[in-house]
Design a protein around this motif. Structure first.
Motif, PDB file in Angstrom:
ATOM      1  N   UNK A  20     -14.181  48.206  51.320  1.00 36.13           N
ATOM      2  CA  UNK A  20     -13.734  49.560  51.670  1.00 36.13           C
ATOM      3  C   UNK A  20     -12.436  49.975  50.988  1.00 36.13           C
ATOM      4  N   UNK A  21     -11.770  49.054  50.273  1.00 30.33           N
ATOM      5  CA  UNK A  21     -10.545  49.423  49.554  1.00 30.33           C
ATOM      6  C   UNK A  21     -10.816  49.854  48.119  1.00 30.33           C
ATOM      7  N   UNK A  22     -12.039  49.637  47.647  1.00 34.04           N
ATOM      8  CA  UNK A  22     -12.322  49.932  46.233  1.00 34.04           C
ATOM      9  C   UNK A  22     -12.264  51.429  45.933  1.00 34.04           C
ATOM     10  N   UNK A  23     -12.635  52.247  46.908  1.00 28.00           N
ATOM     11  CA  UNK A  23     -12.665  53.697  46.651  1.00 28.00           C
ATOM     12  C   UNK A  23     -11.266  54.272  46.473  1.00 28.00           C
ATOM     13  N   UNK A  24     -10.247  53.623  47.060  1.00 27.34           N
ATOM     14  CA  UNK A  24      -8.875  54.138  46.953  1.00 27.34           C
ATOM     15  C   UNK A  24      -8.120  53.531  45.767  1.00 27.34           C
ATOM     16  N   UNK A  25      -8.796  52.707  44.980  1.00 26.69           N
ATOM     17  CA  UNK A  25      -8.142  52.026  43.858  1.00 26.69           C
ATOM     18  C   UNK A  25      -8.363  52.800  42.555  1.00 26.69           C
ATOM     19  N   UNK A  26      -7.278  53.053  41.834  1.00 25.62           N
ATOM     20  CA  UNK A  26      -7.353  53.693  40.510  1.00 25.62           C
ATOM     21  C   UNK A  26      -6.673  52.777  39.491  1.00 25.62           C
ATOM     22  N   UNK A  27      -7.458  51.963  38.794  1.00 24.80           N
ATOM     23  CA  UNK A  27      -6.854  50.980  37.884  1.00 24.80           C
ATOM     24  C   UNK A  27      -6.053  51.625  36.746  1.00 24.80           C
ATOM     25  N   UNK A  28      -4.972  50.993  36.393  1.00 23.26           N
ATOM     26  CA  UNK A  28      -4.249  51.322  35.169  1.00 23.26           C
ATOM     27  C   UNK A  28      -4.894  50.470  34.084  1.00 23.26           C
ATOM     28  N   UNK A  29      -5.606  51.121  33.131  1.00 19.95           N
ATOM     29  CA  UNK A  29      -6.466  50.384  32.207  1.00 19.95           C
ATOM     30  C   UNK A  29      -5.678  49.496  31.246  1.00 19.95           C
ATOM     31  N   UNK A  30      -4.475  49.888  30.879  1.00 24.20           N
ATOM     32  CA  UNK A  30      -3.663  49.039  30.010  1.00 24.20           C
ATOM     33  C   UNK A  30      -3.232  47.774  30.763  1.00 24.20           C
ATOM     34  N   UNK A  31      -2.859  47.947  32.021  1.00 31.26           N
ATOM     35  CA  UNK A  31      -2.505  46.781  32.839  1.00 31.26           C
ATOM     36  C   UNK A  31      -3.737  45.900  33.043  1.00 31.26           C
ATOM     37  N   UNK A  32      -4.890  46.540  33.283  1.00 23.99           N
ATOM     38  CA  UNK A  32      -6.161  45.826  33.483  1.00 23.99           C
ATOM     39  C   UNK A  32      -6.440  44.931  32.264  1.00 23.99           C
ATOM     40  N   UNK A  33      -6.327  45.510  31.096  1.00 26.30           N
ATOM     41  CA  UNK A  33      -6.611  44.761  29.866  1.00 26.30           C
ATOM     42  C   UNK A  33      -5.603  43.634  29.674  1.00 26.30           C
ATOM     43  N   UNK A  34      -4.335  43.934  29.921  1.00 27.34           N
ATOM     44  CA  UNK A  34      -3.299  42.913  29.741  1.00 27.34           C
ATOM     45  C   UNK A  34      -3.524  41.729  30.693  1.00 27.34           C
ATOM     46  N   UNK A  35      -3.857  42.020  31.944  1.00 22.24           N
ATOM     47  CA  UNK A  35      -4.112  40.944  32.899  1.00 22.24           C
ATOM     48  C   UNK A  35      -5.380  40.172  32.553  1.00 22.24           C
ATOM     49  N   UNK A  36      -6.385  40.880  32.060  1.00 17.02           N
ATOM     50  CA  UNK A  36      -7.642  40.221  31.679  1.00 17.02           C
ATOM     51  C   UNK A  36      -7.403  39.250  30.524  1.00 17.02           C
ATOM     52  N   UNK A  37      -6.605  39.661  29.547  1.00 16.02           N
ATOM     53  CA  UNK A  37      -6.336  38.817  28.371  1.00 16.02           C
ATOM     54  C   UNK A  37      -5.535  37.569  28.725  1.00 16.02           C
ATOM     55  N   UNK A  38      -4.813  37.599  29.863  1.00 17.32           N
ATOM     56  CA  UNK A  38      -4.033  36.439  30.282  1.00 17.32           C
ATOM     57  C   UNK A  38      -4.871  35.399  31.028  1.00 17.32           C
TER      58      UNK A  38
END
Length: 1049
Positions: free
Chosen positions: A832-850
């Motif tokens: 139920x928290x997913x609908x209120x989440x708006x990812x910052x895509x640059x942060x998303x990519x940076x965290x994924x690469x780590x």
């Protein structure tokens, strides 16, 4: 001796008539030599009369001494009576003597020379004769037992009443039940008909022993039995319908149950409303309460409470409702020795109440158990001696009730107290509260429900739903004055005028043109009238507005405000810096020196707690806060200002308005409280309607919240076997608030159709098995729950996500990556928290690469390819469809993953550009949901592998600190910052805290008040006591001898 197994059979008059025409008994018949059958002159001749019988009456025995054609029973009774009387010694005091005394002469004393087994029966105040059953039987125990088995219930009652000691007390209920028997005995036992001069007799020696048998002859025991049975036989049978008989029997049973519950359970153990004086002393020492308000006394003395009826009571905020509830809770725990459930709306309030009542538990010998977030055991431990007070949130309270019903222990719950009862009308949480209360009402007749609120309107519906009495009072310890400010004019709220307002005054504050632009609503003028000497709250529509108002006020306050309690303000800033590992919010850094701060969900738990404590102690004098503070912890103020009549973008509701202004006025400190609502000219008419309108009605949310409401209810009803057919479900639904309000709420469909649709939906989802008839809604087809359905309701999983959760857990079995806990965290991230989440895509990519290669594989498994994240971050078009909910859920999983590694909310919130409060809420929600998923997996054998993994993950998410701090953080009210202080000061275990001296804690721990130190020690002692009790229970269970041990014959 009577034949074994012989019973007195009731016969019709026809059978009795036949018996009158029979021949004398055969020689082989059993007959007593003492009382032989009287001769009869043929079938219709006159029957010999008994010494005491009325000659005008027909003898229905027809020459026999019993209804079944055998004279043995009454003959043996007479024989037994004769032998008992003959066995008396010369002074008239041996076993079996019946002492006939003057009813006014008092109690006769036993002769010291009499046998040790002998007790001389005493004459009671009514003058009725008392016969001791043991003395009556004497050495013929076997004979009496055999005879008593043969007697009908009416005669057994006679023996019981004759054998009852005069000094014995009976309960009012039993007294009422025995009254018809006693009234007939009074006529028989009274000595006056036999001895006109009985009043002159003074003792047992007035009657020689050899004359006693003669004196009793006018009405012997045998003749009494015979005359009573004759009367029974002649009594006319009333023609009553079977339905009426069943109805009366049911009513009688309910009355008996109520009488037993009322009479037998409450034990008065002291002068303070049945409680010991120690309770009064504890309220004085721990709360500073010297005496109760008049309304509190009146409420506690209500007849409905004495009779254990359900009760709803309503008073304005700050009226002292909670104290009444706590006294009733203590009565249940100590006087009735039964468990209690207290349901509160928020985790923070649960924790505050656990801290507050732990001291009472330690002193008075009961346990206080916290059921909030991921805490709580299902079902709760059944304690050996101590009783438990369960303090729970709405969600945990519901799970607790389910577990008690499932284990058939719901009757152990003597009392349920619900604070903020108006929450029944608030969304999914209201639906869950309604479900819990409806189940308690339906499954337990011995559980009392007490509901309280400051904002109730349609009380009639709630009374009908809870089958409750209602008490209300307008008492407030501090008078509240309501005002509305439009431009620079302040109006008093006056319901007696046409428009609801009367002019009060003009603001007297000189504004410069610059200040006028910065503060067009004159907030600075309003707050400077009360601070810093008094406290003030400003309720703002949004979190951002809270911070802006706090900053704006401090920019224009005079520098003299900084001097007020300057040292303590600096200590507060230092404490906040420690909490943030060297970081402090820039806004708080600017405002706290002026005694100003903001308070909303964007703060961490530690920050919020520190600010609340500083405000309560007067270090801070002004808080800019959101509406959640009004329903949360108790922080009163001299003046309450409503920045605008809005909560976010929605216009204020009357209930919200009342909750906010109810914070005005501090009992024992202020002589009056003020509330000022700031309104614009355009909202004037809306504000007039608001302040003069009644409170909103409370309506059931079972229909509005389908998956968390009616469908969840239907599933658990079948799972708990409360109702397993359509008809039974419909009967249950009539006892809910929805059932009471069905004419208002279910206009398009009838309640029966709503139920049918809900059950069919559950069958379609694979949660229930069974078939409902298309034509007959009241089909008797039994419904059963599937393993998935059982796992869903026991795990408290939202029905909207249960199938998705099952599929994802099933998929995880194929290749769960355990190199790190990222994959497991994804499965435990709340949907139920997913609908209120708006990812910052640059942060998303940076965290994924780590992430490591194995961790990146988790993203592929759940359905988020690296290419998708890369294209989103670079702003490229996406052709491939990817589920947005899955993408957001993985992003939140990365936040949790980073948080568990670093255990620092500040650094994680900065890294993901989220507010600290949002990260904190994500963490606590994830801990609670992981606990739910664990219970879900425990019910499905195929998910056995998840059990140990999820149990450990729940613990890590609950505390999110270094391992060594976890034992300290188990104590209610001890958060991370405090746990670090305690650990560094040498208090490293629960035992250290439980045995600490509060005075030493105050000296060793910075910013710790004496009251807080005492609460910490009490909470630690309580937790230690709970753990010790649980271990003791386990030991006793291990040594318990099984009842089904195979034994040789």
């Amino acid at each position: 001796m009577a034949e074994p197994g012989l019973a007195v059979r009731r016969r019709s008059r026809l059978g009795s008539a036949r018996k009158r025409g029979r021949a004398p008994a055969q020689p082989g018949a059993v007959c007593s030599p003492v009382a032989r059958k009287r001769p009869s002159s043929g079938g219709e001749g006159p029957v010999g009369e008994a010494p005491c019988s009325d000659g005008s009456e027909e003898d229905l025995f027809g020459g026999y001494d019993s209804f079944y054609g055998n004279d043995s029973l009454l003959a043996q009774v007479a024989d037994m009576e004769h032998r008992c009387l003959q066995g008396s010694d010369t002074d008239g005091k041996a076993a079996g003597d019946i002492v006939l005394g003057n009813p006014q002469s008092g109690v006769h004393q036993d002769d010291p020379s009499a046998s040790g087994n002998t007790a001389v029966p005493k004459a009671d105040r009514e003058g009725a004769l008392q016969v001791n059953e043991n003395d009556l039987v004497g050495g013929n125990q076997e004979l009496s037992e055999s005879l008593l088995e043969d007697l009908p219930s009416s005669q057994l009652l006679y023996f019981e009443s004759m054998g009852e000691p005069s000094g014995c007390r009976v309960s009012p209920g039993s007294e009422r039940r025995s009254k018809p028997v006693n009234s007939s005995l009074d006529k028989i036992n009274s000595p006056s008909p036999f001895y006109p001069d009985a009043g002159a007799k003074n003792g047992p020696n007035d009657f020689p022993s050899d004359s006693k048998c003669d004196l009793l002859k006018p009405e012997s025991l045998k003749d009494h039995l015979k005359s009573t049975m004759t009367g029974n036989a002649k009594a006319q049978t009333l023609q009553v319908s079977k339905a009426k008989q069943l109805k009366e029997a049911l009513l009688s049973e309910e009355i008996c149950v109520a009488e037993r519950a009322t009479e037998a359970s409450f034990v008065d153990i002291g002068p303070f409303y049945g409680l010991p004086s120690k309770v009064k002393d504890l309220f004085r020492q721990l709360r500073g309460i010297e005496r109760l308000y008049a309304w509190q006394h009146d409420c506690l003395m209500l007849e409905s409470l004495q009779q254990r009826k359900n009760l709803i009571y309503s008073l304005p905020t700050s009226g002292g409702k909670t104290l009444v509830a706590e006294i009733i809770i203590l009565q249940e725990l100590l006087c009735r020795q039964r468990d209690v459930l207290m349901i509160l709306p928020y985790v923070a309030i649960v924790q505050e109440k656990v801290r507050g009542l732990s001291s009472f538990g330690i002193e008075l010998g009961f346990l206080v158990e916290e059921y909030a977030g991921s805490k709580g055991r299902f079902p709760p431990i059944k304690r050996r001696t101590k009783k438990s007070l369960y303090i729970a949130t709405i969600e945990k309270g519901h799970a607790l009730v389910n577990s008690l019903i499932e284990t058939e222990r719901i009757d152990d719950l003597g009392l349920v107290v619900v604070d903020e009862l108006h929450m029944l009308g608030e969304g999914s949480r209201g639906a869950m509260l309604e479900i819990s209360l409806a189940k308690i009402l339906y499954t337990s007749k011995n559980t009392q429900i007490i509901g309280m609120s400051a904002t109730l309107n349609n009380v009639g519906d709630l009374q009908k739903f809870l089958q409750a009495e209602y008490y209300t009072n307008n008492f407030r310890p501090v008078k509240l004055k309501e005002y509305v400010k439009i431009r620079d004019t302040i109006y008093a709220v006056d319901g007696s005028t046409e428009n609801g307002f009367t002019f009060a005054r003009l603001l007297d504050f000189k504004y410069s043109s610059t200040l006028e632009k910065a503060d067009p609503d004159h907030i600075i003028a309003l707050v400077t009238e009360v601070i810093p000497q008094y406290s003030c709250l400003i309720f703002c529509p949004t979190k951002k507005n809270c911070e802006n108002v706090a900053s704006m006020v401090c920019r224009y306050l005079k520098k003299e405000f900084k001097a007020h309690r300057e040292t303590e303000k600096q200590a507060l800033l230092k404490n906040l810096k420690d909490i943030g590992n060297g970081s402090v919010c820039p806004v708080l850094k600017q405002t706290i020196p002026f005694g100003v701060a903001y308070h909303h969900s964007g703060l961490t738990n530690d920050e919020r707690k520190s600010i609340e404590e500083a405000y309560s102690s007067g270090v801070l004098c002004l808080l800019a806060c959101t509406a959640t503070l009004a329903a949360g912890v108790n922080l009163p103020a001299r003046r309450v200002i409503l920045r605008a009549p809005y909560v976010a973008k929605d216009f204020l509701k009357k209930n919200q308005y009342k909750q906010m202004i109810g914070r005005a006025g501090r009992a024992g400190i202020d002589s009056a409280g003020e509330s000022i609502l700031i309104a614009q000219e355009k909202d004037k008419h809306l504000v007039q309607d608001l302040v003069n309108s009644p409170l909103e009605n409370c309506y059931s949310n079972l229909l509005l919240e389908l998956t968390k409401g009616i469908q969840s209810l239907l599933l658990s009803l079948v799972g708990l076997k409360i109702a397993v057919t359509h008809e039974e479900v419909e009967n249950f639904m009539c006892s809910t608030l929805l059932g009471v309000q069905q004419q208002l709420l279910s206009k398009e469909k009838s309640l029966s159709e709503v139920i049918k649709d809900g059950l069919e939906n559950l069958i379609k989802k694979g949660l229930l098995k069974g078939r409902l008839s298309e034509k007959d809604h009241n089909s008797q087809c039994t419904l059963t729950i599937t393993p998935l359905g059982k796992a869903t309701y026991k795990g408290s999983i939202d029905l909207a996500y249960c199938n998705l959760l099952y599929r994802e857990l099933k998929k995880g079995l194929e290749g769960l990556i355990l190199e790190s806990n990222l994959h497991l965290l994804y499965l435990a991230t709340p949907y139920d928290l997913t609908s209120s989440c708006s990812p910052d895509w640059m942060i998303y990519l940076r965290q994924f690469n780590q992430l490591s290669a194995a961790e990146q594989k988790v993203a592929d498994i759940v359905g988020v390819p690296e290419s998708f994240i890369t294209k989103k971050a670079s702003g490229q078009a996406i052709r491939k469809n990817v589920d947005g909910a899955v993408v957001n859920r993985l992003y939140l999983s990365l936040v949790l993953y980073t948080l568990l590694k670093e255990t620092n909310i500040w650094s994680v919130s900065e890294r993901f550009n989220m507010s600290r409060g949002y990260v904190q809420n994500l963490l606590s929600s994830a801990a609670s949901f992981t606990s739910c998923v664990l219970h879900f997996c425990e019910e499905l054998e195929e998910f056995w592998v998840y059990k140990a993994l999820l149990a450990e993950l729940t613990k890590r998410l609950t505390y999110c600190v270094k391992t060594e701090l976890i034992p300290l953080m188990e104590v209610a009210g001890v958060l991370e910052a405090r746990a670090k202080q305690l650990y560094n000061a040498g208090y490293k275990t629960l035992a250290h805290l439980a045995n600490a001296n509060p005075e030493d804690l105050v000296k060793r721990i910075e910013h710790l008040s004496r009251r807080q130190a005492k609460q910490i020690v009490s909470s630690a002692k309580m937790l230690l006591s709970e753990k010790a009790e649980a271990l003791q229970e386990e030991v006793e269970e291990l040594f318990k001898v099984p009842a089904d041990i195979p034994r040789t014959c």
